[in-house]
Design an enzyme around this catalytic site. Structure first.
Site, PDB file in Angstrom:
ATOM      1  N   ASP A 208       0.745  -1.294   0.002  1.00 32.56           N
ATOM      2  CA  ASP A 208      -0.114  -0.051  -0.090  1.00 32.56           C
ATOM      3  C   ASP A 208       0.925   1.104  -0.034  1.00 32.56           C
ATOM      4  OD1 ASP A 208      -2.680   1.424   0.559  1.00 32.56           O
ATOM      5  OD2 ASP A 208      -1.621   1.937   2.190  1.00 32.56           O
ATOM      6  N   GLU A 276       1.366  -0.067  -4.935  1.00 36.26           N
ATOM      7  CA  GLU A 276       0.561   0.865  -5.331  1.00 36.26           C
ATOM      8  C   GLU A 276       1.458   2.167  -5.382  1.00 36.26           C
ATOM      9  OE1 GLU A 276      -3.467   2.990  -3.482  1.00 36.26           O
ATOM     10  OE2 GLU A 276      -1.861   2.506  -2.244  1.00 36.26           O
TER      11      GLU A 276
END
Length: 555
Positions: A208, A276
């Site tokens: 993330d 990401e």
């Protein structure tokens, strides 16, 4: 159904694989408390396998105060009780592997929860063993924040701590203090936490906000950015958009750390990582992050934007091809952070046309160079849900309401049944977010037996994709600038510099029929277009109706 044989090319299953994202809070509630859980995921894995995907990505299920619904971790090695326990997770791993599904889990390496024991210790004083585990800075002489950095969710990225009489950095919510990865001890701890899950059997990690892992320790101000004013002459709602983010993310030190992550992953053959990346120069960052023994894959927010015009897609895909070179992209057009693609990418189209366009975008993803990530409910054609303000849960939306409604509209519960079952079969109790009324008639039970349903169109497309040549996984890609509403590209399979196969893909993204003159090699070539897509060829002239598509193979 079989998995994706293309993705097995050279033993690298992740190349051209299809990953199915599960947002656990909203997938299936097995214990009846209104929140999805690991047991619910386990119960539905046969359904996931029936789609024809290769892997699942499970969004955070770790212990957390849930300020940001699991992206604020208070224990990196345990399951939050609302989702179950470690035994439940082990059963998910075992069941998925029995079905032939890989398991990827979220890891949040850039920040933790303000209730994590690390932060509790770090903020207790300036000289404790973990004093430097988070990003701390003194106030300016006038008491203001150390610099002008902004939070992704709006407002200053700095929060004052009365105990240390210092500010701490928060790139997201104030409850999500940034870890200081410049500290070697923090890196060692995070790598050990990754190892904990690898030893438990996971096949990979979705990292993330991975380009937020490091900050510039000089704490220089970010430069102002030219503002895009709205129709009323007002600046963007979110102050994050008011500056170029030069110093608060995407720092060079991250490249060295990602090599350490890769070295760990290489100890577990067959494991993978997908990062990401959110920045203004995403293609360059994706390239840097997926080469030189760093991450295996990366995805950006480029295709999670509002724009899905052929012109935008051509520019984005061509820039990615030109910049990423040997790196590897993962294409996602919908996830838990943005409005659902069915609504976002079909503005101006009636529902019938929107239903025809949804498989079109999946076909595009499947034929591009890279891997694919599908978000739960995409296979049902779920539109974005309208969530009343009093039902909102997302602090991002609550803070910026009503100009920005947050992320709850894409996170409403998965509809499994339409009939006598309450809450569309998601839960026996009141769900944490209401089931959207317009989702009931799109439930899995409704679509299962309809061979023309969106669900079965998606299944057929994934089966078609799995049957293509494994060599297509690493084929070269060329985007053709048609100058109109057609998205046209070619894939070329090479063997020692000699072309073996060429694929031609044409998709009509416009609101009227379109024509295109086929290149000579594809006149009379094999038409391998999957069922359900219309279009015709007369000599060398290809005609595509709205949402039409054609795929040809020449060898």
């Amino acid at each position: 159904m079989s998995g994706n044989t293309i993705s097995e090319h050279n033993g690298e299953w992740w190349r051209n694989c299809v990953i199915y994202q599960i947002y656990p809070r909203s997938f299936c509630d097995a214990n009846g408390d209104g929140i999805g859980d690991l047991q619910g995921i386990c119960q539905k894995l046969e359904y996931v396998k029936s789609l024809g995907v290769d892997a699942i990505w499970i969004s955070p299920f770790f212990k957390s105060p849930m300020a940001d619904f699991g992206y604020d971790v208070s224990d990196y090695r345990d399951v939050d009780p609302i989702f179950g326990n470690l035994d439940d997770f082990d059963r998910v791993i075992e069941t998925a592997h029995t079905l032939g599904l890989k398991v990827i889990i979220d890891q949040i390496l850039s920040h933790a929860s303000d209730q994590h024991p690390w932060f509790e210790e770090s903020r207790s004083s300036r000289d404790n063993p973990k004093a430097d585990w988070f990003v701390w800075a003194d106030a300016n002489p006038d008491g203001s924040a150390p610099n002008n950095w902004m939070s992704n969710f709006g407002g200053s990225a700095w929060r004052w701590c009365t105990r240390r009489r210092q500010y701490y950095l928060t790139n997201f919510l104030k409850e999500q203090p940034d870890l200081n990865l410049h500290n070697p001890e923090v890196q060692e701890q995070l790598l050990a936490d990754l190892k904990f899950w690898l030893d438990r059997g996971v096949d990979g990690f979705r990292l993330d906000a991975i380009n937020h892992a490091f900050h510039n320790p000089s704490l220089e101000n970010n430069p102002p950015r030219p503002l895009k004013l709205d129709d009323n002459g007002l600046p963007p709602v979110n102050t994050y958009e008011h500056q170029w983010h030069i110093h608060d993310k995407s720092q060079p030190e991250n490249l060295v750390f990602l090599q350490r992550v890769r070295a760990l992953m290489d100890q577990y053959p067959g494991s993978t990582t997908v990062g990401e990346v959110g920045d203004d120069n995403t293609h360059k960052i994706m390239a840097d992050y997926t080469t030189e023994n760093r991450l295996h894959m990366a995805y950006s927010f480029d295709l999670l934007s509002e724009d899905c015009s052929a012109e935008f897609l051509r520019e984005t895909l061509e820039k990615n091809r030109r910049v990423i070179e040997e790196g590897w992209p993962c294409w996602s057009i919908s996830n838990h952070d943005v409005p659902r693609s069915f609504s976002r990418w079909n503005k101006g189209f009636d529902r019938e046309t929107a239903l025809a366009r949804a498989p079109l975008f999946l076909l595009m993803q499947l034929m591009l160079r890279g891997s694919v990530c599908l978000y739960q409910g995409e296979e049902l054609g779920l539109p974005e849900a309208e969530v009343a303000f009093e039902d909102l849960q997302d602090p991002y939306g609550i803070n910026l309401w009503p100009e920005f409604k947050g992320r709850d509209g894409c996170r409403t519960p998965m509809p499994w049944f339409n009939g006598g079952e309450v809450n569309a079969g998601f839960s026996r109790a009141k769900p944490w977010l209401p089931v959207a009324e317009e989702h009931y008639h799109l439930a899995v039970s409704v679509q299962e037996d309809d061979k023309h349903s969106m669900l079965n169109r998606f299944r057929a497309l994934l089966d078609w994709h799995a049957a293509l040549s494994p060599a297509l996984a690493t084929a070269e890609q060329n985007i053709v600038d048609t100058g109109d509403d057609l998205l046209v590209f070619e894939r070329s399979v090479q063997d020692q510099g000699v072309e073996q196969e060429r694929y031609f893909v044409a998709l009509n993204l416009g609101q009227t029929a379109a024509e295109y003159t086929l290149p000579a090699p594809f006149v009379g070539a094999e038409d391998i277009t999957p069922a359900g897509f219309s279009g015709s060829v007369d000599g060398n002239l290809l005609t595509l109706p709205v949402a039409g598509a054609r795929v040809f193979r020449h060898s």
